[in-house]
Design a protein around this motif. Structure first.
Motif, mmCIF file in Angstrom:
data_model
loop_
_atom_site.group_PDB
_atom_site.id
_atom_site.type_symbol
_atom_site.label_atom_id
_atom_site.label_comp_id
_atom_site.label_asym_id
_atom_site.label_seq_id
_atom_site.Cartn_x
_atom_site.Cartn_y
_atom_site.Cartn_z
ATOM 1 N N ALA A 13 -4.354 76.143 -87.597
ATOM 2 C CA ALA A 13 -3.813 75.915 -86.261
ATOM 3 C C ALA A 13 -2.330 75.610 -86.377
ATOM 4 N N GLN A 14 -1.615 75.818 -85.270
ATOM 5 C CA GLN A 14 -0.169 75.595 -85.244
ATOM 6 C C GLN A 14 0.181 74.107 -85.083
ATOM 7 N N ASP A 15 -0.615 73.387 -84.287
ATOM 8 C CA ASP A 15 -0.352 71.967 -84.059
ATOM 9 C C ASP A 15 -1.663 71.209 -83.845
ATOM 10 N N LYS A 16 -1.551 69.928 -83.569
ATOM 11 C CA LYS A 16 -2.712 69.069 -83.451
ATOM 12 C C LYS A 16 -3.573 69.435 -82.248
ATOM 13 N N SER A 17 -2.949 69.735 -81.132
ATOM 14 C CA SER A 17 -3.723 70.050 -79.925
ATOM 15 C C SER A 17 -4.508 71.354 -80.097
ATOM 16 N N GLU A 18 -3.909 72.349 -80.751
ATOM 17 C CA GLU A 18 -4.622 73.612 -80.992
ATOM 18 C C GLU A 18 -5.807 73.385 -81.945
#
Length: 119
Positions: A13-18
């Motif tokens: 994933a690109q970031d924590k939310s993704e």
């Protein structure tokens, strides 16, 4: 018996939310691939058993330590050449046994007491 299961999900994933969105979709059953899952299951012990064991160990240790302690008189090692005998005081002079000495002493004590009160 109770068990504790820990699930670890690994995804790209690109970031924590993704990453959180991917986990939600995977656990909902919408994503079949792209997420690597590992899980570990361990038995959960009741905390009461651990608490009782710790208290029992403390009590047994206290009893063992208490049984090896000697009386307080024997705990202090005596040093050779020392004693508790005090040398005689130099107050046994013949002049102190005279009645005048007693009167002088009482007068002196009375004067000091009056000085303390007047201050």
């Amino acid at each position: 018996m109770r068990f504790k299961t820990t699930i670890q999900l690994v995804s790209d994933a690109q970031d924590k939310s993704e990453a959180l969105d991917l986990v939600e979709e995977y656990l909902a059953g919408n994503i079949v691939s792209g997420v690597d899952m590992r899980c570990v299951t361990k038995p959960v012990y009741k905390s009461n058993i651990v608490c009782v064991a710790a208290i029992s160990l403390a009590i047994v240790t206290g009893i063992l330590v208490g049984s090896h302690i000697k009386h307080p008189q024997n705990m202090i090692q005596t040093i050779p050449g020392t004693s508790a005998i005090q040398s005689p005081l130099k107050t046994s002079d013949i002049t102190h046994s005279k009645p005048e000495f007693k009167k002088e002493w009482q007068d002196r004590q009375t004067k000091e007491a009056l000085d303390q009160i007047s201050r």
